[in-house]
Design a protein around this motif. Sequence first.
Motif, short mmCIF file in Angstrom:
data_model
loop_
_atom_site.label_atom_id
_atom_site.label_comp_id
_atom_site.label_asym_id
_atom_site.label_seq_id
_atom_site.Cartn_x
_atom_site.Cartn_y
_atom_site.Cartn_z
N SER A 167 0.82 -1.21 0.00
CA SER A 167 0.00 0.00 0.00
C SER A 167 0.86 1.26 0.00
O SER A 167 0.54 2.25 -0.66
CB SER A 167 -0.92 -0.01 1.22
OG SER A 167 -1.76 1.12 1.25
N ASP A 173 -10.05 -0.64 3.16
CA ASP A 173 -10.94 -1.62 2.53
C ASP A 173 -11.13 -2.87 3.39
O ASP A 173 -11.89 -3.78 3.01
CB ASP A 173 -10.38 -2.04 1.16
CG ASP A 173 -10.41 -0.90 0.15
OD1 ASP A 173 -11.23 0.02 0.33
OD2 ASP A 173 -9.59 -0.92 -0.79
N GLU A 176 -9.18 -5.35 3.96
CA GLU A 176 -8.74 -6.57 3.29
C GLU A 176 -8.19 -7.59 4.30
O GLU A 176 -8.44 -8.78 4.20
CB GLU A 176 -7.67 -6.21 2.26
CG GLU A 176 -7.17 -7.38 1.42
CD GLU A 176 -6.14 -6.95 0.39
OE1 GLU A 176 -5.32 -7.81 0.00
OE2 GLU A 176 -6.14 -5.77 -0.01
N SER A 225 -8.14 3.40 -0.95
CA SER A 225 -7.66 2.02 -0.95
C SER A 225 -6.18 1.86 -0.63
O SER A 225 -5.72 0.75 -0.37
CB SER A 225 -7.95 1.36 -2.30
OG SER A 225 -9.35 1.34 -2.54
N TYR A 226 -5.40 2.95 -0.66
CA TYR A 226 -3.98 2.81 -0.34
C TYR A 226 -3.52 4.01 0.48
O TYR A 226 -4.23 4.99 0.62
CB TYR A 226 -3.13 2.64 -1.61
CG TYR A 226 -3.35 3.68 -2.68
CD1 TYR A 226 -4.15 3.40 -3.78
CD2 TYR A 226 -2.78 4.95 -2.60
CE1 TYR A 226 -4.36 4.35 -4.77
CE2 TYR A 226 -2.98 5.90 -3.57
CZ TYR A 226 -3.78 5.59 -4.66
OH TYR A 226 -4.00 6.55 -5.62
#
Length: 477
Positions: free
Chosen positions: A33, A273, A275, A46-47
């Motif tokens: 990321s 997100d 993840e 998202s990063y």
Amino acid sequence: MNAQLSKEIDKICQSFELDSNRLQQLVDLFIKSAEHGLNQKSSSKSYLPMIPTFVTSIPNGKEKGLLLAADLGGTNFRVCSVKLNGDHTFDLKQSKNPIPVDLMKSTTDELFSYLASKIGTFVKQHHGENFNSDNNDKSNHLKLGFTFSFPVDQTSLNSGTLIRWTKGFNIPDTVGKDVVKVLQYHLDEQKIPVHVAALANDTVGTLLARSYTGENKEGLTSIGCIFGTGTNGAYNEKLENIKKLPTEIYNDLKSKDIDHMVINTEWGSFDNDLELLPVTKYDEEVDKLSVNPGYHMFEKRVSGMFLGEILRNVLVDLHSQGLIFDQYSKTSDLPHRLRTPWLLSSEGMSLFEIDDSTKLIATELELKNMLRLPTTYEERLVIQKLTRSISKRASHLASIPITALIMKIDAFKGHNVEVDVGVDGSVVEFYPGFRTMMRDAIAESQVGSKGERRLHINISKDGSSVGAALCALSSDI
């Protein structure tokens, strides 16, 4: 503890556990990321933002000068003057001003006018010789480093626009504005002889301050971290790896033989997100209650602002199942303070964590004082066990960005290299055992126990203030 309650507590505590495999996967994801963030000019949920700070030199302890620093880091606004003595030491004068709650959700002008007035009051009190009636005479203006601990898009050392508010602030009309220009405008309006010379994030300040005071006895300071109301980190990155820098800026810096720049990671936004970050129903409830749902998901599991709120949600849920606080028949009967978000503090949790008094009497008194909540001994045992699970998860998660950045910059490259990390913030400084638990997790990571032994995690006291002053020192009016 009755069997049904004991079973439910074990289940909840298990949901807060992180095994070594998940920790290592999170370290790998952090590196991925971070590299993505260094390459992308536009930010994404998202990063990691990986914001260039335009700070291109790390102090060596020989710097001298009198500078100001202003620090808007959360619920307080600090104004300081820093006299750098050139021998790794400094003299500090400071004032601390609570931010009125209504100003945290007011207008840009109201907030920044307040900040400017507090700077003016401080300068008059401690450096009155710098005041004169001619505000256009810049020769007597003091340089100020402005620590603004919120996500900004920084375009030079002394300019940056707000991306979003965090930590309870919500002033929509500030988003997209250059916070340096706004503060300078209000300083000039109030005829305060101060020049805002640098914009610094508190983690950048922590890195610079530790570099100034550390004397490199425990290795080069490579990372600065905050673990307090919020969490964030900064580190020194090779210029060639910062692909998002505009070509003209990159070429200009290279022409000056500059090969590194400090990056503000904004790691509170790591894995928005979800993840790999652990998710419990209590995390989901806390996220819904926050001012920025869906963002800063890492911070909401690690920082002091959220730990107590996680615990509060667990306690309310346990009561709704009829397992604790049975003197209250329904949720609406619970003490108002227990039903009110954000009133269970991490400071209270730090007491629960290490309470070894008879029948946890100290915990009983703290709960009555903080939440007006009477408890049984069994309930206090439950609260202590939950507290320890929540804090252990937070400290283990806190190890991830430190480990990842050490790996990313290959900090241990060389013969018997030792690495220094500067940390600041109430959680890492005062929460019992937080640093120890964090080191335990680092030893379980990819760097292993050998790397953990070579890593020195040191408190960088007044880091955000002294570091901001060090930023201002490197600028030109």
